[in-house]
Design an enzyme around this catalytic site. Structure first.
Site, PDB file in Angstrom:
ATOM      1  N   ASP A  14      33.474 -72.350  51.226  1.00  0.00           N
ATOM      2  CA  ASP A  14      32.866 -73.188  50.176  1.00  0.00           C
ATOM      3  C   ASP A  14      31.747 -74.114  50.651  1.00  0.00           C
ATOM      4  O   ASP A  14      30.971 -74.615  49.831  1.00  0.00           O
ATOM      5  CB  ASP A  14      33.946 -74.036  49.494  1.00  0.00           C
ATOM      6  CG  ASP A  14      34.905 -73.182  48.691  1.00  0.00           C
ATOM      7  OD1 ASP A  14      34.453 -72.180  48.110  1.00  0.00           O
ATOM      8  OD2 ASP A  14      36.107 -73.498  48.652  1.00  0.00           O
ATOM      9  N   ASP A  55      38.953 -78.834  53.477  1.00  0.00           N
ATOM     10  CA  ASP A  55      39.153 -80.293  53.428  1.00  0.00           C
ATOM     11  C   ASP A  55      40.625 -80.674  53.263  1.00  0.00           C
ATOM     12  O   ASP A  55      41.057 -81.699  53.807  1.00  0.00           O
ATOM     13  CB  ASP A  55      38.266 -80.956  52.361  1.00  0.00           C
ATOM     14  CG  ASP A  55      38.475 -80.379  50.977  1.00  0.00           C
ATOM     15  OD1 ASP A  55      39.167 -79.353  50.846  1.00  0.00           O
ATOM     16  OD2 ASP A  55      37.935 -80.966  50.016  1.00  0.00           O
ATOM     17  N   ARG A  91      49.425 -71.998  52.481  1.00  0.00           N
ATOM     18  CA  ARG A  91      49.419 -73.335  51.899  1.00  0.00           C
ATOM     19  C   ARG A  91      50.856 -73.844  51.997  1.00  0.00           C
ATOM     20  O   ARG A  91      51.803 -73.081  51.789  1.00  0.00           O
ATOM     21  CB  ARG A  91      48.909 -73.284  50.471  1.00  0.00           C
ATOM     22  CG  ARG A  91      47.442 -72.868  50.430  1.00  0.00           C
ATOM     23  CD  ARG A  91      46.754 -73.220  49.140  1.00  0.00           C
ATOM     24  NE  ARG A  91      45.318 -73.249  49.323  1.00  0.00           N
ATOM     25  CZ  ARG A  91      44.508 -72.165  49.190  1.00  0.00           C
ATOM     26  NH1 ARG A  91      45.009 -71.002  48.871  1.00  0.00           N
ATOM     27  NH2 ARG A  91      43.217 -72.287  49.381  1.00  0.00           N
ATOM     28  N   GLY A 122      42.671 -71.725  52.456  1.00  0.00           N
ATOM     29  CA  GLY A 122      41.994 -70.460  52.152  1.00  0.00           C
ATOM     30  C   GLY A 122      41.354 -69.883  53.402  1.00  0.00           C
ATOM     31  O   GLY A 122      40.692 -70.599  54.141  1.00  0.00           O
ATOM     32  N   ASP A 154      31.930 -77.103  51.413  1.00  0.00           N
ATOM     33  CA  ASP A 154      32.040 -78.355  50.651  1.00  0.00           C
ATOM     34  C   ASP A 154      32.648 -79.478  51.485  1.00  0.00           C
ATOM     35  O   ASP A 154      33.296 -80.370  50.960  1.00  0.00           O
ATOM     36  CB  ASP A 154      32.887 -78.111  49.392  1.00  0.00           C
ATOM     37  CG  ASP A 154      34.297 -77.616  49.731  1.00  0.00           C
ATOM     38  OD1 ASP A 154      34.536 -77.227  50.896  1.00  0.00           O
ATOM     39  OD2 ASP A 154      35.156 -77.619  48.833  1.00  0.00           O
ATOM     40  N   ARG A 184      35.369 -73.826  43.032  1.00  0.00           N
ATOM     41  CA  ARG A 184      36.099 -74.510  41.940  1.00  0.00           C
ATOM     42  C   ARG A 184      35.484 -75.868  41.663  1.00  0.00           C
ATOM     43  O   ARG A 184      35.275 -76.236  40.508  1.00  0.00           O
ATOM     44  CB  ARG A 184      37.562 -74.717  42.336  1.00  0.00           C
ATOM     45  CG  ARG A 184      38.342 -73.455  42.246  1.00  0.00           C
ATOM     46  CD  ARG A 184      39.808 -73.718  41.890  1.00  0.00           C
ATOM     47  NE  ARG A 184      40.499 -72.452  41.921  1.00  0.00           N
ATOM     48  CZ  ARG A 184      41.360 -72.095  42.857  1.00  0.00           C
ATOM     49  NH1 ARG A 184      41.664 -72.907  43.831  1.00  0.00           N
ATOM     50  NH2 ARG A 184      41.926 -70.912  42.820  1.00  0.00           N
ATOM     51  N   THR A 234      35.900 -72.829  55.950  1.00  0.00           N
ATOM     52  CA  THR A 234      35.995 -72.533  54.516  1.00  0.00           C
ATOM     53  C   THR A 234      34.703 -71.865  54.064  1.00  0.00           C
ATOM     54  O   THR A 234      33.626 -72.203  54.557  1.00  0.00           O
ATOM     55  CB  THR A 234      36.235 -73.811  53.679  1.00  0.00           C
ATOM     56  OG1 THR A 234      36.003 -73.508  52.291  1.00  0.00           O
ATOM     57  CG2 THR A 234      35.287 -74.934  54.053  1.00  0.00           C
TER      58      THR A 234
HETATM   59  P1  ADP Z   1      41.885 -75.994  52.227  1.00  0.00           P
HETATM   60  O1  ADP Z   1      42.259 -76.467  53.572  1.00  0.00           O
HETATM   61  O2  ADP Z   1      41.255 -74.632  52.256  1.00  0.00           O
HETATM   62  O3  ADP Z   1      41.079 -77.042  51.472  1.00  0.00           O
HETATM   63  P2  ADP Z   1      44.240 -76.688  50.649  1.00  0.00           P
HETATM   64  O4  ADP Z   1      43.578 -77.836  49.957  1.00  0.00           O
HETATM   65  O5  ADP Z   1      45.103 -75.791  49.832  1.00  0.00           O
HETATM   66  O6  ADP Z   1      43.218 -75.723  51.396  1.00  0.00           O
HETATM   67  O7  ADP Z   1      45.111 -77.310  51.833  1.00  0.00           O
HETATM   68  C1  ADP Z   1      45.781 -76.472  52.742  1.00  0.00           C
HETATM   69  C2  ADP Z   1      47.035 -77.145  53.212  1.00  0.00           C
HETATM   70  O8  ADP Z   1      46.711 -78.366  53.890  1.00  0.00           O
HETATM   71  C3  ADP Z   1      48.007 -77.557  52.125  1.00  0.00           C
HETATM   72  O9  ADP Z   1      48.812 -76.487  51.679  1.00  0.00           O
HETATM   73  C4  ADP Z   1      48.816 -78.607  52.849  1.00  0.00           C
HETATM   74  O10 ADP Z   1      49.721 -78.002  53.747  1.00  0.00           O
HETATM   75  C5  ADP Z   1      47.756 -79.318  53.683  1.00  0.00           C
HETATM   76  N1  ADP Z   1      47.235 -80.485  52.949  1.00  0.00           N
HETATM   77  C6  ADP Z   1      46.277 -80.511  52.010  1.00  0.00           C
HETATM   78  N2  ADP Z   1      46.062 -81.753  51.559  1.00  0.00           N
HETATM   79  C7  ADP Z   1      46.939 -82.546  52.218  1.00  0.00           C
HETATM   80  C8  ADP Z   1      47.249 -83.940  52.197  1.00  0.00           C
HETATM   81  N3  ADP Z   1      46.604 -84.780  51.397  1.00  0.00           N
HETATM   82  N4  ADP Z   1      48.225 -84.388  52.999  1.00  0.00           N
HETATM   83  C9  ADP Z   1      48.880 -83.547  53.834  1.00  0.00           C
HETATM   84  N5  ADP Z   1      48.640 -82.230  53.910  1.00  0.00           N
HETATM   85  C10 ADP Z   1      47.688 -81.725  53.117  1.00  0.00           C
END
Ligand code: ADP
Length: 334
Positions: free
Chosen positions: A140, A115, A84, A23, A142, A184, A138
């Site tokens: 958030d 995260d 993503r 995000g 968090d 969330r 982010t």
């Molecule tokens: P944010 O980084 O804002 O928390 P997401 O949780 O959607 O957003 O994660 C963003 C991207 O990071 C995912 O689309 C994926 O490419 C990568 N990612 C997230 N979690 C993992 C994971 N456990 N292992 C590998 N890549 C991950």
């Protein structure tokens, strides 16, 4: 404002890459600018990867000049775009990404994201040995190990701008409003926004919402002649529609609340001064840590000092909402 690290440089870096993932958050642009300028001014080339991990796995990157980040410090969103990328959860795909970095002579990567993005960064460096440093980007707030994340302050202020306006109508019409903010799985935005707007109640995913207590408090206010206007700040929670469900429950108790979902406006807009400074300091420090031989860390902020947090901890641990602040908000609105 922040105490920056001064470290002995033990690693020679020729080129690094930077990407924004997950995000978007206001302040990602000042962070990109900080990475590009701090690196180039110390003789390190910088490649900007487009669309986060989606761009990395296909080698969609261009070398950036210092002038490419001119006039972005005040802009929301991210110059590099964000995405993503489910494919990046596959170790085979991460291995391909590492190969692309090596082929381009890149000996360090900076990942700016939440995260999830930082979890991906941890796995990439663990599996490939390519030095990776993360920045918490982010709205958030968090992320474990850092007091603040890039974008949180702007999001809180954006939400407040809207809520202060809603408050005017709430008071004029002696009406209750439920205002939904982002969050969330975490109530950090709701807590901060709730305190700053003088909310009558704050609903967060981490604690149980007590409908009876709210109805009692509203009835009490009426009884004491305090009017029946009010703002309840609701963190969106994991299942969409929470705020409408709460409104329905309140209607069943004889209230007629208005509902306002602030939504994505919280993710955009001009970053606040605080977010620009935070992003600039974290970015400059990220280069410092890379040059000092660090890897598999996030650079964050703790008690006004730049700190490092192992990416494994960022991936595995959570940051609890501050319940003391929630209690304080309830004490102050009475
Ligand atoms: P944010 O980084 O804002 O928390 P997401 O949780 O959607 O957003 O994660 C963003 C991207 O990071 C995912 O689309 C994926 O490419 C990568 N990612 C997230 N979690 C993992 C994971 N456990 N292992 C590998 N890549 C991950």
């Amino acid at each position: 404002m922040y105490q920056l690290p001064q470290l002995e440089h033990t690693r020679t870096l020729n080129a690094i890459a930077v990407l924004t993932s997950g995000g978007d958050s206001p302040g990602m642009n000042p962070a990109i600018r900080g990475i590009v300028r701090a690196a180039i001014n110390q003789g390190i080339k910088v490649f900007g990867v487009n669309r986060g991990y989606s761009g990395l796995i296909i080698g969609d990157m261009v070398e950036l000049a210092a002038s490419d980040v001119t006039n972005i410090i005040q802009r929301g969103g991210t110059l590099l775009k964000s995405d993503r990328c489910d494919a990046f959860r596959d170790p085979v795909v991460r291995n391909q990404a590492a190969e692309i970095l090596r082929k381009n002579g890149i000996d360090g990567l900076v990942v700016i994201g939440g995260d999830g993005s930082l979890s991906g960064a941890h796995l990439l460096t663990q599996e490939s040995g390519i030095p990776v440093v993360g920045l918490p980007g982010t709205i958030d707030n968090d992320i474990y190990g850092t007091d603040d994340t890039i974008g949180f302050d702007t999001a809180v202020n954006t939400a407040l701008e809207g809520i202060d306006k809603i408050r005017d109508t709430a008071v004029s019409h002696e009406r209750l409003f439920l205002v939904e903010v982002m969050g969330r799985n975490s109530g950090h935005i709701a807590t901060q926004v709730g305190i700053a707007c003088g909310a009558e109640m704050i609903v967060v995913p981490e604690t149980e919402f007590k409908l009876e207590a709210l109805c009692f408090s509203l009835a009490n206010n009426r009884h004491e002649g305090k009017g029946s206007s009010g703002i309840i700040v609701v963190a969106e929670g994991p299942r969409p529609g929470l705020t409408y469900r709460l409104a329905q429950q309140l209607e069943e108790q004889g209230e007629s609340p208005g509902v306002c979902i602030l939504g994505h406006i919280q993710r955009g807009g001009t970053p606040t001064g605080r977010d620009r400074v935070l992003a600039s300091c974290l970015a400059t420090s990220a280069i410092e840590y890379l040059k000092a031989g660090y890897s598999d860390i996030m650079v964050g902020i703790s008690e006004s000092r730049i700190c490092t947090v192992p990416l494994r901890d960022v991936m595995e641990r959570t940051k609890p909402v501050n319940e003391q602040l929630l209690d304080m908000a309830m004490l102050l609105h009475k």
